[in-house]
Design a protein around this motif. Structure first.
Motif, short mmCIF file in Angstrom:
data_model
loop_
_atom_site.label_atom_id
_atom_site.label_comp_id
_atom_site.label_asym_id
_atom_site.label_seq_id
_atom_site.Cartn_x
_atom_site.Cartn_y
_atom_site.Cartn_z
N VAL A 260 33.87 27.35 51.98
CA VAL A 260 34.26 28.54 51.22
C VAL A 260 34.30 28.14 49.75
CG1 VAL A 260 35.56 29.71 53.03
CG2 VAL A 260 36.73 28.07 51.58
N LYS B 251 38.23 24.73 52.79
CA LYS B 251 39.31 25.65 53.19
C LYS B 251 39.86 26.34 51.94
CE LYS B 251 42.88 22.20 52.75
NZ LYS B 251 44.10 21.64 53.22
N PRO B 252 40.57 27.44 52.11
CA PRO B 252 41.13 28.10 50.93
C PRO B 252 42.20 27.22 50.25
CG PRO B 252 41.21 29.54 52.86
CD PRO B 252 40.84 28.19 53.35
N PHE B 253 42.33 27.37 48.96
CA PHE B 253 43.35 26.61 48.23
C PHE B 253 44.73 27.21 48.51
CE2 PHE B 253 39.54 25.75 45.78
CZ PHE B 253 39.70 24.44 45.37
N LYS B 254 45.74 26.38 48.43
CA LYS B 254 47.11 26.90 48.47
C LYS B 254 47.39 27.53 47.11
CE LYS B 254 48.60 25.83 52.59
NZ LYS B 254 48.92 26.89 53.54
N LYS B 255 48.36 28.45 47.07
CA LYS B 255 48.62 29.20 45.83
C LYS B 255 48.90 28.26 44.65
CE LYS B 255 51.12 33.18 44.11
NZ LYS B 255 52.31 34.00 44.24
N ASP C 15 39.47 37.57 37.39
CA ASP C 15 39.44 37.84 38.83
C ASP C 15 39.22 36.52 39.57
OD1 ASP C 15 39.44 39.22 41.19
OD2 ASP C 15 37.43 40.06 40.98
N ARG D 279 45.71 26.63 43.39
CA ARG D 279 44.87 27.57 42.66
C ARG D 279 45.47 27.85 41.27
NH1 ARG D 279 44.01 33.39 42.99
NH2 ARG D 279 45.72 33.51 44.45
N PHE E 137 38.31 35.15 43.75
CA PHE E 137 38.09 35.48 45.16
C PHE E 137 37.30 34.35 45.79
CE2 PHE E 137 34.93 37.53 42.43
CZ PHE E 137 33.74 37.05 42.93
N TYR E 138 37.10 34.43 47.10
CA TYR E 138 36.33 33.40 47.80
C TYR E 138 34.99 33.95 48.23
CZ TYR E 138 40.51 30.55 48.00
OH TYR E 138 41.58 29.80 47.67
N GLU E 139 34.01 33.06 48.30
CA GLU E 139 32.69 33.44 48.81
C GLU E 139 32.33 32.51 49.96
OE1 GLU E 139 29.99 35.14 45.12
OE2 GLU E 139 29.47 33.23 46.01
N SER E 140 31.73 33.07 51.00
CA SER E 140 31.21 32.25 52.09
C SER E 140 29.75 32.60 52.20
CB SER E 140 31.96 32.60 53.37
OG SER E 140 31.35 31.96 54.47
#
Lengths: 126, 188
Positions: free
Chosen positions: A56, A13-17, A43, A20, A45-48
């Motif tokens: 992710v 899952k995406p990290f919380k701010k 920079d 990160r 960003f996320y990659e899937s």
């Protein structure tokens, strides 16, 4: 002269701010610990990939004045020592792609970097 | 190693294949799915899709912003956690700013759930156009019933059932338009 490289952090899952930002702060302080105060995250960003939305990957593009890949590898090892939850990180530049683990010795890292360089040279002479 | 054929996406209006794929991450670019266009560089590809030789999909996206399905705010900053239940709704991550960077049609996909499921070929002589559509039909519902059955028999948890059900929602849609000279040589 500067070097740009990417680090990949696969997660489900995406990290919380805050997570990160902590990750980025840990990377910068690891570079400071090997005497490089120029590193900064250019920079993120996320990659899937592979049609697997359940995985992710956070991609960090890091820019540093250190031209030597060995310095970068040592800094990444210092980062992995701090973060035992991350077993391995790949350092990818335009020409080199090496995997670093937190328990690697200086000699082992220098050997991996030398092997990586040799592979690049072989590719270039082909 | 499975044989893999790969095409990079293109925005050119002709000679394109469109594919949609979505799972737990609902890509919001086009009605909860991403629209990926690929250039067909090999006419044999269509025959291979029809024969079933090439039905797997493999995609790659760059995502710059995630939305929370509970509060619709920035997932990085909101207090909700993906997979957790809030007032009978499970928090999902929604890729708000997603850009496809690659789409491959492969023999054996890394994720076997992502495939072209079915197709209908429509030949339009006037427009020199061949179109096929992937349907979600009953197959998806059958899969969902199996997941439901597994959940009811206690084989998987409610959370796993929810995730599995979401993962199975994958469909695709394709379209190819050939020039006059291509059409003469076409195998269709």
């Amino acid at each position: 002269m500067s070097t740009e490289f990417v680090l990949h952090f696969p997660h489900w899952k995406p990290f919380k701010k805050a997570e990160r930002e902590r990750l980025i702060a840990d990377i910068i302080s690891s570079f400071n610990s090997v005497g490089d105060s120029s590193a900064r995250v250019k920079d993120s960003f996320y990659e899937s990939k592979h049609a697997m939305p359940e995985v992710v990957t956070l991609v960090l593009v890091v820019l540093t004045a250190a031209a030597d890949i060995a310095t970068i590898a040592l800094a990444v090892r210092e980062f992995l020592k701090k973060r035992s939850d991350i077993k391995e990180l790949r350092i990818k530049t335009k020409s080199i792609d090496i995997a670093i683990k937190g328990n690697m010795s200086d000699e082992k890292i220098l050997k991996i970097v030398a092997e990586g360089r040799k592979m690049v040279e072989n590719e270039e002479t082909k | 190693m499975p044989k893999e054929e790969r095409w990079l996406k293109t925005k050119k209006p002709n000679k394109t294949i469109r594919a949609y794929a979505f799972g737990i991450a609902q890509y919001s670019a086009d009605n909860s799915s991403l629209n990926i266009e690929m250039k067909i560089t090999n006419r044999d590809f269509i025959q291979k899709v029809i024969s079933g030789e090439l039905r797997g999909l493999s995609t790659a996206y760059v995502i710059r912003e995630w939305e929370c399905s509970i509060c619709h705010g920035d997932l990085e900053e909101c207090p909700h956690e993906v997979g957790e239940k809030y007032d009978n709704a499970i928090c999902q991550m929604i890729a708000k700013d997603a850009k496809p960077i690659e789409m491959s049609v492969v023999q054996v996909p890394k994720d076997p759930r992502c495939r072209i499921i079915d197709m209908l070929i429509v030949k339009n002589d006037k427009l020199l156009e061949f179109t096929w559509y992937g349907f979600r039909v009953n197959a998806e519902m059958d899969r969902f019933k199996n997941i439901q059955k597994a959940y009811e028999s206690g084989l998987i948890s409610e959370k796993a059932a929810f995730f599995f059900a979401k993962f199975f929602i994958v469909h695709s849609e394709g379209k190819a338009i050939f020039s006059q000279s291509d059409r003469k040589k076409s195998v269709l």
